[in-house]
Design a protein around this motif. Sequence first.
Motif, PDB file in Angstrom:
ATOM      1  N   GLN A  78      13.039  10.085  -4.113  1.00 52.96           N
ATOM      2  CA  GLN A  78      11.921   9.903  -3.211  1.00 52.96           C
ATOM      3  C   GLN A  78      10.730   9.322  -3.964  1.00 52.96           C
ATOM      4  OE1 GLN A  78      11.772  10.420   0.023  1.00 52.96           O
ATOM      5  NE2 GLN A  78      13.565  11.657   0.486  1.00 52.96           N
ATOM      6  N   LEU A  79       9.867   8.635  -3.215  1.00 51.54           N
ATOM      7  CA  LEU A  79       8.644   8.063  -3.785  1.00 51.54           C
ATOM      8  C   LEU A  79       7.514   8.297  -2.786  1.00 51.54           C
ATOM      9  CD1 LEU A  79       7.531   6.352  -6.196  1.00 51.54           C
ATOM     10  CD2 LEU A  79       7.952   4.338  -4.794  1.00 51.54           C
ATOM     11  N   PHE A  80       6.418   8.888  -3.285  1.00 52.88           N
ATOM     12  CA  PHE A  80       5.306   9.215  -2.399  1.00 52.88           C
ATOM     13  C   PHE A  80       3.990   8.670  -2.951  1.00 52.88           C
ATOM     14  CE2 PHE A  80       8.155  13.014  -1.954  1.00 52.88           C
ATOM     15  CZ  PHE A  80       8.614  12.735  -0.669  1.00 52.88           C
ATOM     16  N   LEU A  81       3.130   8.231  -2.025  1.00 48.77           N
ATOM     17  CA  LEU A  81       1.734   7.934  -2.338  1.00 48.77           C
ATOM     18  C   LEU A  81       0.921   9.119  -1.844  1.00 48.77           C
ATOM     19  CD1 LEU A  81      -0.732   6.143  -3.086  1.00 48.77           C
ATOM     20  CD2 LEU A  81      -0.580   5.186  -0.767  1.00 48.77           C
ATOM     21  N   ILE A  82       0.121   9.714  -2.733  1.00 45.46           N
ATOM     22  CA  ILE A  82      -0.671  10.896  -2.381  1.00 45.46           C
ATOM     23  C   ILE A  82      -2.148  10.595  -2.621  1.00 45.46           C
ATOM     24  CG2 ILE A  82      -1.104  13.326  -2.880  1.00 45.46           C
ATOM     25  CD1 ILE A  82       1.815  13.504  -3.836  1.00 45.46           C
ATOM     26  N   LYS A  83      -2.956  10.873  -1.609  1.00 47.22           N
ATOM     27  CA  LYS A  83      -4.400  10.700  -1.724  1.00 47.22           C
ATOM     28  C   LYS A  83      -5.077  11.862  -1.018  1.00 47.22           C
ATOM     29  CE  LYS A  83      -8.200   7.445  -1.073  1.00 47.22           C
ATOM     30  NZ  LYS A  83      -8.631   6.143  -0.517  1.00 47.22           N
ATOM     31  N   ASP A  84      -5.963  12.527  -1.755  1.00 46.61           N
ATOM     32  CA  ASP A  84      -6.618  13.733  -1.235  1.00 46.61           C
ATOM     33  C   ASP A  84      -5.541  14.762  -0.883  1.00 46.61           C
ATOM     34  OD1 ASP A  84      -9.112  12.479  -1.534  1.00 46.61           O
ATOM     35  OD2 ASP A  84      -8.922  11.517   0.419  1.00 46.61           O
ATOM     36  N   SER A  85      -5.496  15.220   0.348  1.00 44.88           N
ATOM     37  CA  SER A  85      -4.510  16.227   0.744  1.00 44.88           C
ATOM     38  C   SER A  85      -3.423  15.641   1.640  1.00 44.88           C
ATOM     39  CB  SER A  85      -5.208  17.378   1.479  1.00 44.88           C
ATOM     40  OG  SER A  85      -5.872  16.892   2.636  1.00 44.88           O
ATOM     41  N   LEU A  86      -3.268  14.301   1.593  1.00 47.70           N
ATOM     42  CA  LEU A  86      -2.300  13.623   2.440  1.00 47.70           C
ATOM     43  C   LEU A  86      -1.284  12.853   1.603  1.00 47.70           C
ATOM     44  CD1 LEU A  86      -4.829  12.180   5.058  1.00 47.70           C
ATOM     45  CD2 LEU A  86      -3.495  14.286   5.264  1.00 47.70           C
ATOM     46  N   TYR A  87      -0.091  12.649   2.165  1.00 47.78           N
ATOM     47  CA  TYR A  87       0.908  11.846   1.453  1.00 47.78           C
ATOM     48  C   TYR A  87       1.595  10.874   2.412  1.00 47.78           C
ATOM     49  CZ  TYR A  87       5.110  14.324   3.160  1.00 47.78           C
ATOM     50  OH  TYR A  87       6.131  14.822   3.921  1.00 47.78           O
ATOM     51  N   TYR A  88       2.155   9.802   1.809  1.00 48.72           N
ATOM     52  CA  TYR A  88       2.819   8.738   2.561  1.00 48.72           C
ATOM     53  C   TYR A  88       4.126   8.387   1.841  1.00 48.72           C
ATOM     54  CZ  TYR A  88      -2.058   8.194   4.085  1.00 48.72           C
ATOM     55  OH  TYR A  88      -3.335   8.425   4.540  1.00 48.72           O
ATOM     56  N   PRO A  89       5.264   8.483   2.495  1.00 51.01           N
ATOM     57  CA  PRO A  89       6.528   8.067   1.876  1.00 51.01           C
ATOM     58  C   PRO A  89       6.526   6.555   1.623  1.00 51.01           C
ATOM     59  CG  PRO A  89       6.916   9.467   3.798  1.00 51.01           C
ATOM     60  CD  PRO A  89       5.468   9.089   3.827  1.00 51.01           C
ATOM     61  N   LEU A  90       7.066   6.145   0.470  1.00 51.16           N
ATOM     62  CA  LEU A  90       7.142   4.732   0.110  1.00 51.16           C
ATOM     63  C   LEU A  90       8.589   4.327  -0.119  1.00 51.16           C
ATOM     64  CD1 LEU A  90       4.242   4.473  -2.526  1.00 51.16           C
ATOM     65  CD2 LEU A  90       4.116   4.008  -0.075  1.00 51.16           C
ATOM     66  N   LEU A  91       8.848   3.029  -0.016  1.00 50.10           N
ATOM     67  CA  LEU A  91      10.160   2.489  -0.346  1.00 50.10           C
ATOM     68  C   LEU A  91      10.195   2.222  -1.845  1.00 50.10           C
ATOM     69  CD1 LEU A  91      10.619  -0.034   2.617  1.00 50.10           C
ATOM     70  CD2 LEU A  91      11.648   2.242   2.375  1.00 50.10           C
ATOM     71  N   SER A  92      11.116   2.858  -2.541  1.00 51.10           N
ATOM     72  CA  SER A  92      11.158   2.768  -4.000  1.00 51.10           C
ATOM     73  C   SER A  92      11.455   1.359  -4.498  1.00 51.10           C
ATOM     74  CB  SER A  92      12.210   3.737  -4.558  1.00 51.10           C
ATOM     75  OG  SER A  92      13.482   3.464  -4.006  1.00 51.10           O
ATOM     76  N   GLU A  93      12.182   0.560  -3.674  1.00 52.29           N
ATOM     77  CA  GLU A  93      12.551  -0.785  -4.118  1.00 52.29           C
ATOM     78  C   GLU A  93      11.435  -1.806  -3.880  1.00 52.29           C
ATOM     79  OE1 GLU A  93      14.300  -0.146   0.019  1.00 52.29           O
ATOM     80  OE2 GLU A  93      14.140   0.951  -1.880  1.00 52.29           O
ATOM     81  N   ASN A  94      10.409  -1.431  -3.134  1.00 55.07           N
ATOM     82  CA  ASN A  94       9.310  -2.356  -2.838  1.00 55.07           C
ATOM     83  C   ASN A  94       8.221  -2.219  -3.903  1.00 55.07           C
ATOM     84  OD1 ASN A  94       7.406  -4.043  -1.774  1.00 55.07           O
ATOM     85  ND2 ASN A  94       7.256  -3.027   0.212  1.00 55.07           N
ATOM     86  N   LYS A  95       8.173  -3.183  -4.816  1.00 58.46           N
ATOM     87  CA  LYS A  95       7.202  -3.132  -5.908  1.00 58.46           C
ATOM     88  C   LYS A  95       5.885  -3.820  -5.550  1.00 58.46           C
ATOM     89  CE  LYS A  95      10.937  -3.102  -9.316  1.00 58.46           C
ATOM     90  NZ  LYS A  95      11.551  -3.797 -10.478  1.00 58.46           N
ATOM     91  N   ALA A  96       5.817  -4.351  -4.323  1.00 59.28           N
ATOM     92  CA  ALA A  96       4.599  -5.050  -3.889  1.00 59.28           C
ATOM     93  C   ALA A  96       3.924  -4.289  -2.743  1.00 59.28           C
ATOM     94  CB  ALA A  96       4.923  -6.473  -3.462  1.00 59.28           C
ATOM     95  N   THR A  97       3.992  -2.965  -2.809  1.00 59.37           N
ATOM     96  CA  THR A  97       3.358  -2.137  -1.794  1.00 59.37           C
ATOM     97  C   THR A  97       1.849  -2.119  -2.000  1.00 59.37           C
ATOM     98  OG1 THR A  97       5.308  -0.709  -1.653  1.00 59.37           O
ATOM     99  CG2 THR A  97       3.234   0.176  -0.801  1.00 59.37           C
ATOM    100  N   ILE A  98       1.103  -2.399  -0.938  1.00 58.39           N
ATOM    101  CA  ILE A  98      -0.355  -2.367  -1.007  1.00 58.39           C
ATOM    102  C   ILE A  98      -0.831  -1.035  -0.428  1.00 58.39           C
ATOM    103  CG2 ILE A  98      -2.499  -3.477  -0.264  1.00 58.39           C
ATOM    104  CD1 ILE A  98      -0.964  -6.103  -0.082  1.00 58.39           C
ATOM    105  N   PHE A  99      -1.492  -0.237  -1.250  1.00 56.21           N
ATOM    106  CA  PHE A  99      -1.870   1.108  -0.846  1.00 56.21           C
ATOM    107  C   PHE A  99      -2.727   1.123   0.419  1.00 56.21           C
ATOM    108  CE2 PHE A  99      -1.681   2.433  -5.590  1.00 56.21           C
ATOM    109  CZ  PHE A  99      -0.301   2.478  -5.512  1.00 56.21           C
ATOM    110  N   SER A 100      -3.696   0.224   0.491  1.00 57.68           N
ATOM    111  CA  SER A 100      -4.614   0.217   1.640  1.00 57.68           C
ATOM    112  C   SER A 100      -3.868  -0.046   2.944  1.00 57.68           C
ATOM    113  CB  SER A 100      -5.709  -0.835   1.435  1.00 57.68           C
ATOM    114  OG  SER A 100      -5.143  -2.125   1.248  1.00 57.68           O
ATOM    115  N   GLU A 101      -2.830  -0.885   2.885  1.00 59.46           N
ATOM    116  CA  GLU A 101      -2.037  -1.164   4.085  1.00 59.46           C
ATOM    117  C   GLU A 101      -1.188   0.041   4.475  1.00 59.46           C
ATOM    118  OE1 GLU A 101       0.235  -4.689   3.634  1.00 59.46           O
ATOM    119  OE2 GLU A 101      -1.513  -6.028   3.573  1.00 59.46           O
ATOM    120  N   VAL A 102      -0.665   0.734   3.476  1.00 59.77           N
ATOM    121  CA  VAL A 102       0.127   1.937   3.748  1.00 59.77           C
ATOM    122  C   VAL A 102      -0.728   2.990   4.447  1.00 59.77           C
ATOM    123  CG1 VAL A 102       1.344   3.876   2.683  1.00 59.77           C
ATOM    124  CG2 VAL A 102       1.740   1.559   1.849  1.00 59.77           C
TER     125      VAL A 102
END
Length: 244
Positions: A78-102
């Motif tokens: 699994q791959l997660f983006l975590i900011k403050d007290s929230l999290y967002y699952p990410l696709l591990s194969e996508n190396k061009a993920t833009i955090f602001s768009e997520v």
Amino acid sequence: MKIKLTPFILLTMMLIVSSCHKEIKSKKGGIDLISNVYFDASRGLDQVQSFHISKMSYSEDHLIEIVPDRTFPEINKQLFLIKDSLYYPLLSENKATIFSEVVFKQKPLSVSEKKEGAVFSKKHIANYRNRRKLSDTILFGKQYKRFEINSPWNYTRFYIYPTDTILPYALYRHAEQDYRGRLERIDSYNKKTDIFVTLQLIPRKNWDEAAKELFEFNHFVERSKVNENLEFTDDLSQNRNKSK
């Protein structure tokens, strides 16, 4: 001559002491959570199974958590983006993920409800009030403060490394605040099942490779946006000057 300490003087002294303790927020680095489970511990520590629970990397207020597969730790489950007290699952194969768009497009989830990887909880340690202070010890070249909690079912020791540096993740934040340090190890023995478990929080200075690619790409995107805004501002200023 005796000086009488009034409540006002005592309060002032406490404020002065607390103001001298300044916490430093770490801006970049990584955290590994590793657990060793020993079965039939009373007979020895030969039957052991190790788990890399979580690989976290952080930059300012963004944290990337990689959850390794328990059977094949070299594979990211699994791959997660975590900011403050929230999290967002990410696709591990996508190396061009833009955090602001997520953050804009995905529905945020509470980290306290996350089922994989590191546990994010505000709960206090069970039977924390019944803890008993132990003498300091040196482990892996570092000096630790210690305390223990003994119950009819479990015997647990906690190791806290004295430091002013605060990480974006803590096993039990309330204990770190009480002892002014970082809780880096918990050893627990279950008296009923005869299982001994160690949980280690290991800080590191660098990002892991997968998180590094994501952070560097997003830093590039942010810089590009800043440059575009500056160019637009310059063009606007030049047009205004020409119209005059």
